[in-house]
Scaffold this motif. Structure first.
Motif, PDB file in Angstrom:
ATOM      1  N   TRP A 297      -8.382   2.166  -2.995  1.00 53.95           N
ATOM      2  CA  TRP A 297      -7.090   1.630  -3.418  1.00 53.95           C
ATOM      3  C   TRP A 297      -7.270   0.643  -4.564  1.00 53.95           C
ATOM      4  CZ3 TRP A 297      -2.304   2.574  -3.888  1.00 53.95           C
ATOM      5  CH2 TRP A 297      -1.369   1.564  -4.056  1.00 53.95           C
TER       6      TRP A 297
ATOM      7  N   ARG B 168       0.816  -1.222   0.000  1.00 55.78           N
ATOM      8  CA  ARG B 168       0.000   0.000   0.000  1.00 55.78           C
ATOM      9  C   ARG B 168       0.848   1.269   0.000  1.00 55.78           C
ATOM     10  NH1 ARG B 168      -3.149  -3.968  -0.548  1.00 55.78           N
ATOM     11  NH2 ARG B 168      -5.198  -4.052   0.391  1.00 55.78           N
TER      12      ARG B 168
ATOM     13  N   THR C 127       1.186   4.145  -1.709  1.00 58.88           N
ATOM     14  CA  THR C 127       0.432   4.908  -2.712  1.00 58.88           C
ATOM     15  C   THR C 127       1.315   5.881  -3.485  1.00 58.88           C
ATOM     16  OG1 THR C 127      -0.206   6.507  -1.029  1.00 58.88           O
ATOM     17  CG2 THR C 127      -1.736   4.717  -1.465  1.00 58.88           C
TER      18      THR C 127
END
Length: 189
Positions: free
Chosen positions: A87, A31, A33
């Motif tokens: 996400w 994760r 980003t």
């Protein structure tokens, strides 16, 4: 640092770990980003890295569909679910369209992986929402009861500093007060 390495050695993006995951897979799985967005901006150079699959047949979309390793407080399960959906959609928009139908070694599409790995989070979020709605119902009932009790109080108590009954100053209800009382009676039942 990752982007600096890729600028100096562009082929480093094709390097893989023991699970056959490249930097794009690891950015999605963990994760990251900001790192993933940087890689997407340079995707035309690294298209093959986005199409790779790991040892389990998982594409970057499959990895985005898995529930992250972090857990938030129960009160934030709804927010976590919202973030997980965002996400997944972010990664989904950055991969080729044919990835939606790809199946991993467990014969699951990314959507099926998402649904299966988020079942518990959905249950926890549902329980939390039910408890919050029950609490709000109790508060609304108390507020309505207090509002009705103060609005529809029966006159008759003696006013302390004036020494006369409220009946002595009784006047008919105005239309607004009558409608308010009727509304309170209707809402409270």
């Amino acid at each position: 640092m990752v982007m600096e390495i890729l600028e100096l050695f562009p082929t480093a993006i094709l390097d893989k770990d023991s699970a056959n995951k490249n930097i794009v897979h690891l950015a999605v799985e963990n994760r990251r980003t900001q790192r993933y967005d940087e890689l997407v901006r340079k995707k035309h150079f690294y298209e093959s890295a986005f199409r790779d699959v790991d040892n389990n047949g998982n594409s970057v979309l499959h990895l985005a569909a898995r529930l992250g390793d972090y857990r938030l407080l129960p009160i934030a399960t709804v927010l976590q679910m919202q973030w997980e959906i965002k996400w997944f959609k972010n990664v989904k928009c950055s991969v080729p369209g044919d990835f939606f139908l790809n199946r991993n070694n467990q014969n699951m599409t990314a959507k099926e992986v998402f649904n299966k790995s988020h079942e518990e989070l959905v249950k926890q979020g549902g329980k939390w929402l039910i408890s919050i709605s029950n609490s709000c119902s109790v508060v609304a009932t108390v507020v309505t009861t207090v509002a009705f009790a103060t609005k529809a109080a029966i006159p008759g108590d003696e006013l302390e500093d004036q020494h006369y009954s409220q009946f002595d100053i009784y006047r008919p209800l105005s239309i607004t007060e009558a409608v308010d009382n009727m509304w309170l009676i209707t809402v409270s039942t």
